[in-house]
Scaffold this motif. Structure first.
Motif, PDB file in Angstrom:
ATOM      1  N   MET A   1       0.726  -1.340  -0.016  1.00  0.00           N
ATOM      2  CA  MET A   1      -0.147   0.189  -0.056  1.00  0.00           C
ATOM      3  C   MET A   1       1.050   1.102  -0.121  1.00  0.00           C
ATOM      4  O   MET A   1       0.476   2.138  -0.728  1.00  0.00           O
ATOM      5  CB  MET A   1      -0.993  -0.110   1.197  1.00  0.00           C
ATOM      6  N   LYS A   2       1.813   1.291   0.873  1.00  0.00           N
ATOM      7  CA  LYS A   2       2.742   2.466   0.885  1.00  0.00           C
ATOM      8  C   LYS A   2       3.417   2.639  -0.464  1.00  0.00           C
ATOM      9  O   LYS A   2       3.451   3.950  -0.962  1.00  0.00           O
ATOM     10  CB  LYS A   2       4.000   2.235   1.949  1.00  0.00           C
ATOM     11  N   THR A   3       3.931   1.612  -1.005  1.00  0.00           N
ATOM     12  CA  THR A   3       4.635   2.130  -2.407  1.00  0.00           C
ATOM     13  C   THR A   3       3.755   2.341  -3.550  1.00  0.00           C
ATOM     14  O   THR A   3       3.799   3.365  -4.179  1.00  0.00           O
ATOM     15  CB  THR A   3       5.393   0.955  -2.869  1.00  0.00           C
ATOM     16  N   ARG A   4       2.469   1.569  -3.480  1.00  0.00           N
ATOM     17  CA  ARG A   4       1.441   1.802  -4.503  1.00  0.00           C
ATOM     18  C   ARG A   4       0.859   3.273  -4.467  1.00  0.00           C
ATOM     19  O   ARG A   4       0.890   4.019  -5.543  1.00  0.00           O
ATOM     20  CB  ARG A   4       0.270   0.728  -4.680  1.00  0.00           C
ATOM     21  N   ILE A   5       0.547   3.508  -3.189  1.00  0.00           N
ATOM     22  CA  ILE A   5      -0.098   4.749  -3.085  1.00  0.00           C
ATOM     23  C   ILE A   5       0.707   6.044  -3.223  1.00  0.00           C
ATOM     24  O   ILE A   5       0.435   7.054  -3.849  1.00  0.00           O
ATOM     25  CB  ILE A   5      -1.036   4.867  -1.919  1.00  0.00           C
ATOM     26  N   GLY A   6       1.941   5.791  -2.487  1.00  0.00           N
ATOM     27  CA  GLY A   6       3.201   6.939  -2.800  1.00  0.00           C
ATOM     28  C   GLY A   6       3.285   7.179  -4.140  1.00  0.00           C
ATOM     29  O   GLY A   6       3.279   8.215  -4.385  1.00  0.00           O
ATOM     30  N   ASN A   7       3.489   6.053  -4.811  1.00  0.00           N
ATOM     31  CA  ASN A   7       4.054   6.419  -6.393  1.00  0.00           C
ATOM     32  C   ASN A   7       2.611   6.988  -7.213  1.00  0.00           C
ATOM     33  O   ASN A   7       3.144   7.810  -7.828  1.00  0.00           O
ATOM     34  CB  ASN A   7       4.427   4.982  -7.051  1.00  0.00           C
ATOM     35  N   LEU A   8       1.609   6.466  -6.978  1.00  0.00           N
ATOM     36  CA  LEU A   8       0.257   6.977  -7.534  1.00  0.00           C
ATOM     37  C   LEU A   8       0.238   8.521  -7.286  1.00  0.00           C
ATOM     38  O   LEU A   8       0.108   9.463  -8.039  1.00  0.00           O
ATOM     39  CB  LEU A   8      -0.890   6.261  -7.578  1.00  0.00           C
ATOM     40  N   SER A   9       0.471   8.924  -5.983  1.00  0.00           N
ATOM     41  CA  SER A   9       0.371  10.145  -5.380  1.00  0.00           C
ATOM     42  C   SER A   9       1.379  11.071  -6.292  1.00  0.00           C
ATOM     43  O   SER A   9       0.974  12.316  -6.586  1.00  0.00           O
ATOM     44  CB  SER A   9       0.379  10.411  -3.948  1.00  0.00           C
TER      45      SER A   9
ATOM     46  N   GLN B   1       2.848  10.926  -9.012  1.00  0.00           N
ATOM     47  CA  GLN B   1       2.317  10.852 -10.535  1.00  0.00           C
ATOM     48  C   GLN B   1       1.040  11.823 -10.801  1.00  0.00           C
ATOM     49  O   GLN B   1       0.863  12.282 -11.536  1.00  0.00           O
ATOM     50  CB  GLN B   1       1.893   9.642 -11.166  1.00  0.00           C
ATOM     51  N   GLN B   2       0.344  11.826  -9.710  1.00  0.00           N
ATOM     52  CA  GLN B   2      -1.047  12.717  -9.780  1.00  0.00           C
ATOM     53  C   GLN B   2      -0.660  14.193  -9.162  1.00  0.00           C
ATOM     54  O   GLN B   2      -1.385  15.070  -9.100  1.00  0.00           O
ATOM     55  CB  GLN B   2      -1.897  12.063  -8.740  1.00  0.00           C
ATOM     56  N   GLY B   3       0.541  14.298  -8.961  1.00  0.00           N
ATOM     57  CA  GLY B   3       1.064  15.570  -8.666  1.00  0.00           C
ATOM     58  C   GLY B   3       1.154  16.081  -7.051  1.00  0.00           C
ATOM     59  O   GLY B   3       1.129  17.293  -6.773  1.00  0.00           O
ATOM     60  N   TYR B   4       0.748  14.967  -6.364  1.00  0.00           N
ATOM     61  CA  TYR B   4       0.887  15.493  -4.910  1.00  0.00           C
ATOM     62  C   TYR B   4       2.400  15.366  -4.470  1.00  0.00           C
ATOM     63  O   TYR B   4       3.188  14.804  -4.905  1.00  0.00           O
ATOM     64  CB  TYR B   4       0.239  14.349  -4.107  1.00  0.00           C
TER      65      TYR B   4
ATOM     66  N   ASP C   1      -3.742  -2.026 -16.624  1.00  0.00           N
ATOM     67  CA  ASP C   1      -3.878  -0.704 -17.402  1.00  0.00           C
ATOM     68  C   ASP C   1      -4.889   0.157 -16.754  1.00  0.00           C
ATOM     69  O   ASP C   1      -5.831   0.312 -17.720  1.00  0.00           O
ATOM     70  CB  ASP C   1      -3.906  -0.842 -18.755  1.00  0.00           C
ATOM     71  N   ILE C   2      -5.004   0.432 -15.713  1.00  0.00           N
ATOM     72  CA  ILE C   2      -6.139   1.207 -15.043  1.00  0.00           C
ATOM     73  C   ILE C   2      -5.737   2.762 -15.184  1.00  0.00           C
ATOM     74  O   ILE C   2      -4.639   3.288 -15.043  1.00  0.00           O
ATOM     75  CB  ILE C   2      -6.392   0.750 -13.543  1.00  0.00           C
ATOM     76  N   ASP C   3      -6.803   3.618 -15.419  1.00  0.00           N
ATOM     77  CA  ASP C   3      -6.572   4.984 -15.556  1.00  0.00           C
ATOM     78  C   ASP C   3      -6.728   5.637 -14.485  1.00  0.00           C
ATOM     79  O   ASP C   3      -7.451   5.247 -13.374  1.00  0.00           O
ATOM     80  CB  ASP C   3      -7.967   5.491 -16.210  1.00  0.00           C
ATOM     81  N   ILE C   4      -5.477   6.201 -13.895  1.00  0.00           N
ATOM     82  CA  ILE C   4      -5.111   6.564 -12.591  1.00  0.00           C
ATOM     83  C   ILE C   4      -5.301   8.042 -12.612  1.00  0.00           C
ATOM     84  O   ILE C   4      -5.060   8.719 -11.630  1.00  0.00           O
ATOM     85  CB  ILE C   4      -3.688   6.228 -12.246  1.00  0.00           C
ATOM     86  N   GLY C   5      -5.994   8.555 -13.360  1.00  0.00           N
ATOM     87  CA  GLY C   5      -6.289  10.239 -13.413  1.00  0.00           C
ATOM     88  C   GLY C   5      -6.973  10.419 -12.221  1.00  0.00           C
ATOM     89  O   GLY C   5      -6.709  11.567 -11.701  1.00  0.00           O
ATOM     90  N   ASP C   6      -8.012   9.693 -11.555  1.00  0.00           N
ATOM     91  CA  ASP C   6      -8.714  10.212 -10.794  1.00  0.00           C
ATOM     92  C   ASP C   6      -8.227   9.416  -9.319  1.00  0.00           C
ATOM     93  O   ASP C   6      -8.706   8.000  -9.350  1.00  0.00           O
ATOM     94  CB  ASP C   6     -10.429   9.907 -11.058  1.00  0.00           C
ATOM     95  N   PRO C   7      -7.850  10.187  -8.476  1.00  0.00           N
ATOM     96  CA  PRO C   7      -7.123   9.296  -7.464  1.00  0.00           C
ATOM     97  C   PRO C   7      -8.198   8.794  -6.501  1.00  0.00           C
ATOM     98  O   PRO C   7      -9.035   9.436  -6.032  1.00  0.00           O
ATOM     99  CB  PRO C   7      -6.442  10.660  -6.740  1.00  0.00           C
ATOM    100  N   ASN C   8      -8.270   7.539  -6.333  1.00  0.00           N
ATOM    101  CA  ASN C   8      -9.168   7.021  -5.583  1.00  0.00           C
ATOM    102  C   ASN C   8      -8.515   5.540  -5.063  1.00  0.00           C
ATOM    103  O   ASN C   8      -7.765   4.810  -5.790  1.00  0.00           O
ATOM    104  CB  ASN C   8     -10.604   7.058  -6.100  1.00  0.00           C
TER     105      ASN C   8
END
Ligand code: GBH
Length: 479
Positions: free
Chosen positions: A275-283, A285-288, A326-333
């Protein structure tokens, strides 16, 4: 699968505790009686009745606020030795703070506990089963870390008043459900849709609240009262939909994002690495500039790690897991963070609840997984049950319970998993949250059309009574 499995002919150990479970808002009614304060569920259902099927609510529910003696009588007739119920926080503290203690609320639970003890039934008391005082919601609810302190004050009052007789405590029921259904999907109170961030903050605050109550109990009460206290976590068994690396990884990710989300911090320390790596990485990429999964500092990790005396497990069903690459990660959730789709095999027997299918082997597998991963010392299955339309002839419930309990027994006798008690959900039909009174989980029928809320044993209650008396799931056990 499952349906053709053999039912164990062994007996449950003598010390095994059979019981039944309920929760305050789902059964009590008396929502504004004798000084009780408003909970966020009261507000949620009154503000907009369309939030619940048929515009229903828990204003009266099973009327257990008045019929608690009958409830104890039913438990006695069943022969169970354990009753899991919850305290309504605003019935004890009307605005959630220790500013004012509602004596009538204390008396209500005092009477119930006394009656249970007299009947030889052990109370297992859940401090929080979703009815947060409305005042505390207005302070930010589970998004505000201060709520952990309020929870600590409330817990202390509960230990002071009831701890001489209550030896089994559950702090928070199913934080996952509160955070997903209340703070991400919004179909449960408080109805927030914050699936990218609020959902994770909610988890952190509930874990801090749980840990606070645990530490208060152990610092101030345990030596004298000699009870045990833990969190109750809900989980399903997850199987890869296809036997390939992708879905195998997906099932693991599903485990970490559901069970592990709460069990890792308490039993191992910190959020699951995945969870830490996945949400950290996506965050990122999403500009956080920070992770949407709020970090624990070292002090918090230590504070939460080890706050258990057993494992409280609620489990109903299993999932097949398909991993979405290949999930669309545009919308953080949460859902794209997890990138898995849980679904259920159409060969599994369906219940009256769309999320609940019978896959009995999942019970044994999940118990082994919990036992081996988290090494909790002992496990209580604090909820397990089946939804029907409510008829008295409920053979599908008997079949479900028999198969699930048989797999629980296999876990005990064949695998050495120390399951010490089982409280079936539920003692009686009750207010099933957003589903109102349309999904019935009781082994005892309640007539919601009658002002008496007449209780009647279903066929499954007679079946369960016999299991409890004989410790045996079939006609005759080998012993
Ligand atoms: C338990 O949650 C609760 O502790 C109890 O209060 C409740 O009465 C009982 O289950 C029966 O439901 O509708 O697809 O969005 C069990 C875990 C989590 C299962 C939320 C249903 C909603 C799935 N629940 N989930 S869906």
């Amino acid at each position: 699968l499952g349906a053709f499995e053999e039912i164990s002919t062994k007996k449950f150990p003598e010390s095994f505790l059979f019981g039944a479970a309920t929760a305050a808002y789902q059964i009590e009614g008396g929502w504004n009686e004798d000084g009780k304060g408003e909970s966020m569920w009261d507000r949620f259902v009154h503000d907009d009745p369309s939030r619940v099927k048929d515009g229903q609510n828990g204003d009266i529910a099973c009327d257990s606020y008045h019929k608690w003696q009958e409830d104890v009588e039913l438990l006695t007739q069943l022969g169970v030795k354990l009753y899991r119920f919850s305290l309504s926080w605003p019935r004890i503290l009307p605005d959630g703070t220790p500013r004012k203690v509602n004596q009538a609320g204390i008396n209500y639970y005092r009477n119930l506990i006394n009656a249970l003890k007299q009947a030889g039934i052990e109370p297992m008391v859940t401090l929080y089963h979703w009815d947060l005082p409305q005042h505390l919601l207005e302070l930010g609810g589970w998004l505000n870390s201060d709520i952990a302190n309020y929870f600590g004050d409330y817990a202390r009052i509960a230990f002071e008043n009831f701890g001489d007789d209550v030896k089994l405590w559950a702090t928070v029921n199913e934080p996952k459900t509160t955070c997903l259904s209340g703070y991400a999907y919004g179909e449960m109170a408080p109805g927030f849709t914050l699936p990218g961030d609020g959902v994770y903050k909610c988890a952190k605050v509930q874990l801090l609240a749980h840990a606070k109550a645990y530490h208060i109990y152990h610092a101030e009460f345990a030596t004298k009262q000699k009870g045990r206290i833990s969190l109750v976590i809900d989980a399903s068994y997850n199987l890869p939909a296809l036997n390939n690396d992708r879905d195998i990884f997906g099932a693991q990710r599903e485990d970490e994002f559901t069970l592990g989300w709460f069990a890792h911090p308490v039993y191992l320390g910190d959020w699951p690495e995945l969870m830490k790596t996945r949400i950290g990485n996506l965050s990122k990429q999403q500009g956080y500039s920070f992770s949407r999964l709020p970090e624990f500092n070292q002090e918090e990790i230590n504070y939460i790690n080890g706050t258990f005396d057993f494992f409280g497990l609620n489990t109903y069903t299993s999932n097949l897991i398909t991993y979405i690459v290949d999930i669309d990660i545009g919308d953080p959730n949460y859902f794209t963070d997890k990138s898995t789709i849980p679904w259920q095999d159409s060969n599994w027997a369906p219940s009256n609840a769309p999320w609940l299918y019978s896959y009995p082997l999942g019970m044994r597998k999940l118990l082994n997984h919990v036992w081996n991963t988290y090494k909790p010392g002992s496990i209580y299955v604090t909820e397990n049950g089946w939804a029907t339309d409510g008829s008295l002839e409920d053979s599908s419930r008997i079949s479900y319970l028999q198969n699930y309990m048989s797999n629980m027994l296999d876990a005990i006798t064949e695998d050495g998993v120390n399951v010490v008690g089982y409280t079936t959900w539920s003692l009686m039909d009750n207010f099933e949250w957003a589903q109102g009174y349309t999904q019935k989980f009781g082994i005892i029928h309640v007539d919601f059309d009658s002002p008496n809320r007449t209780r009647t044993f279903k066929t499954s209650a007679y079946w369960y009574k016999n299991v409890v008396a004989t410790r045996c799931l079939v006609e005759e056990c080998l012993d």
